[in-house]
Motif scaffolding. Structure first.
Motif, PDB file in Angstrom:
ATOM      1  N   ARG A   1      11.855   5.109  41.452  1.00 43.24           N
ATOM      2  CA  ARG A   1      10.892   5.646  40.965  1.00 43.24           C
ATOM      3  C   ARG A   1      11.362   6.593  39.820  1.00 43.24           C
ATOM      4  NH1 ARG A   1       9.018  10.197  43.704  1.00 43.24           N
ATOM      5  NH2 ARG A   1      10.880  10.495  45.023  1.00 43.24           N
ATOM      6  N   THR A   2      12.475   6.675  39.523  1.00 42.84           N
ATOM      7  CA  THR A   2      12.940   7.534  38.254  1.00 42.84           C
ATOM      8  C   THR A   2      13.897   6.355  37.575  1.00 42.84           C
ATOM      9  OG1 THR A   2      13.673   9.147  40.054  1.00 42.84           O
ATOM     10  CG2 THR A   2      14.817   9.174  37.661  1.00 42.84           C
TER      11      THR A   2
ATOM     12  N   ALA B   1       3.587   8.183  29.135  1.00 44.56           N
ATOM     13  CA  ALA B   1       4.167   7.173  29.931  1.00 44.56           C
ATOM     14  C   ALA B   1       2.989   5.883  30.340  1.00 44.56           C
ATOM     15  CB  ALA B   1       4.844   7.550  31.198  1.00 44.56           C
ATOM     16  N   GLY B   2       3.489   4.783  30.477  1.00 45.66           N
ATOM     17  CA  GLY B   2       2.718   3.878  31.190  1.00 45.66           C
ATOM     18  C   GLY B   2       3.247   3.006  32.152  1.00 45.66           C
ATOM     19  N   ILE B   3       2.396   2.280  32.847  1.00 40.54           N
ATOM     20  CA  ILE B   3       2.931   1.387  33.998  1.00 40.54           C
ATOM     21  C   ILE B   3       2.086   0.170  33.602  1.00 40.54           C
ATOM     22  CG2 ILE B   3       3.374   0.788  36.489  1.00 40.54           C
ATOM     23  CD1 ILE B   3       3.222   3.586  36.810  1.00 40.54           C
TER      24      ILE B   3
ATOM     25  N   ALA C   1       6.484  13.288  36.808  1.00 46.09           N
ATOM     26  CA  ALA C   1       7.268  14.328  36.319  1.00 46.09           C
ATOM     27  C   ALA C   1       8.150  13.938  35.337  1.00 46.09           C
ATOM     28  CB  ALA C   1       7.778  15.351  37.413  1.00 46.09           C
ATOM     29  N   VAL C   2       8.701  14.842  34.252  1.00 43.49           N
ATOM     30  CA  VAL C   2       9.826  14.698  33.347  1.00 43.49           C
ATOM     31  C   VAL C   2      10.796  15.741  33.366  1.00 43.49           C
ATOM     32  CG1 VAL C   2      10.431  14.414  30.840  1.00 43.49           C
ATOM     33  CG2 VAL C   2       8.079  13.516  31.794  1.00 43.49           C
TER      34      VAL C   2
ATOM     35  N   ASN D   1       5.548   9.554  41.001  1.00 41.06           N
ATOM     36  CA  ASN D   1       5.346  10.070  42.562  1.00 41.06           C
ATOM     37  C   ASN D   1       5.164   8.974  43.371  1.00 41.06           C
ATOM     38  OD1 ASN D   1       4.424  12.480  41.068  1.00 41.06           O
ATOM     39  ND2 ASN D   1       2.372  11.976  41.064  1.00 41.06           N
ATOM     40  N   GLU D   2       5.095   7.949  42.996  1.00 39.06           N
ATOM     41  CA  GLU D   2       5.039   6.598  43.683  1.00 39.06           C
ATOM     42  C   GLU D   2       5.821   5.584  42.962  1.00 39.06           C
ATOM     43  OE1 GLU D   2       1.174   5.251  45.084  1.00 39.06           O
ATOM     44  OE2 GLU D   2       0.720   7.190  45.948  1.00 39.06           O
ATOM     45  N   ALA D   3       6.573   4.572  43.635  1.00 37.07           N
ATOM     46  CA  ALA D   3       7.254   3.659  42.816  1.00 37.07           C
ATOM     47  C   ALA D   3       6.229   2.752  42.186  1.00 37.07           C
ATOM     48  CB  ALA D   3       8.085   2.737  44.048  1.00 37.07           C
ATOM     49  N   PRO D   4       6.265   2.215  41.036  1.00 34.87           N
ATOM     50  CA  PRO D   4       5.846   1.234  40.478  1.00 34.87           C
ATOM     51  C   PRO D   4       5.650  -0.092  40.811  1.00 34.87           C
ATOM     52  CG  PRO D   4       6.803   2.547  38.726  1.00 34.87           C
ATOM     53  CD  PRO D   4       7.258   2.852  40.022  1.00 34.87           C
ATOM     54  N   GLU D   5       4.536  -1.025  40.612  1.00 32.57           N
ATOM     55  CA  GLU D   5       4.733  -2.203  41.351  1.00 32.57           C
ATOM     56  C   GLU D   5       5.624  -3.249  40.677  1.00 32.57           C
ATOM     57  OE1 GLU D   5       1.595  -5.885  41.647  1.00 32.57           O
ATOM     58  OE2 GLU D   5       0.967  -3.890  40.711  1.00 32.57           O
TER      59      GLU D   5
END
Length: 210
Positions: A108-109, A137-139, A151-152, A162-166
């Protein structure tokens, strides 16, 4: 070493002279060829803060800043006017300026980085001091939003979602950033007479690892 999260006055760093420095070890062989190596993974930047001074009031501001940092003891933020954005200097940071990682579905980080490309070579520079309020930021090509999705940490240069990206999604970011630096001297020598005549004091500043 303590680090103070305060920026050297940006209007006074505007006229500073400096830039990146590398360290290369070169060995000349008997055949006439060379072997070149570097012990540094990243460049180190140096500046002369004295070159931005225009008046005695500017000088007083710098001396106060120097005393508050106790000379070389405490680090601080520095705006490098030649390189302080994730995009070109004339542009505005976008959420997709830099690809900083590829998601694995668990992490997540992620750390902010900036890529420097020339020909087939690319150098990825870690960014540790983003400017508050500047990070986007973007995913996977879609912008996500501060507070709602992530959060930064402006002290370390990391983004935590907040949640792990896919898994497999590109993590992108755009931002402005400062350099972590310290004064490279414990002494400022200045004559008011020579300063008024146009001779500014040498006030060296050097990048530090944080």
């Amino acid at each position: 070493m303590a680090f103070h999260e305060v920026r050297f006055p940006a209007n006074l760093s505007f006229g500073a002279i400096g830039g990146p420095e590398r360290r290369t070890e070169i060995v000349a062989l008997a055949s006439g060829f060379e072997e070149r190596n570097t012990p540094w993974a990243h460049a180190r930047r140096r500046f002369d803060a004295g070159m931005g001074l225009r008046s005695l009031d500017d000088l007083a501001t710098v001396i106060a800043f120097f005393e508050a940092r106790a000379g070389q003891l405490h680090g601080f933020r520095w705006k490098d006017w030649s390189d302080f954005k994730s995009c070109l200097p004339s542009g505005t940071p976008r959420f997709d300026d830099q690809v900083i990682a590829t998601a694995d579905g668990r992490e997540r980080t992620f750390r902010l980085t900036k890529a420097y490309r020339s020909g087939e070579a690319t150098y990825h520079r870690p960014i540790t001091k983003p400017v508050t309020g500047s990070v986007r930021a973007g995913i996977g090509g879609n912008e996500v939003f501060l507070g709602t999705h992530y959060a930064v940490d402006h002290r370390t240069g990391t983004i935590t979602f907040n949640e792990a990206p896919e898994n497999g999604a590109d993590i992108t970011a755009g931002f402005e950033f400062d350099l972590p630096v310290r004064f490279d001297t414990d002494r400022i020598a200045v004559s008011v007479a020579t300063f008024q005549a146009g001779q500014v004091p040498d006030i060296p500043v050097v990048e530090v690892r944080v």
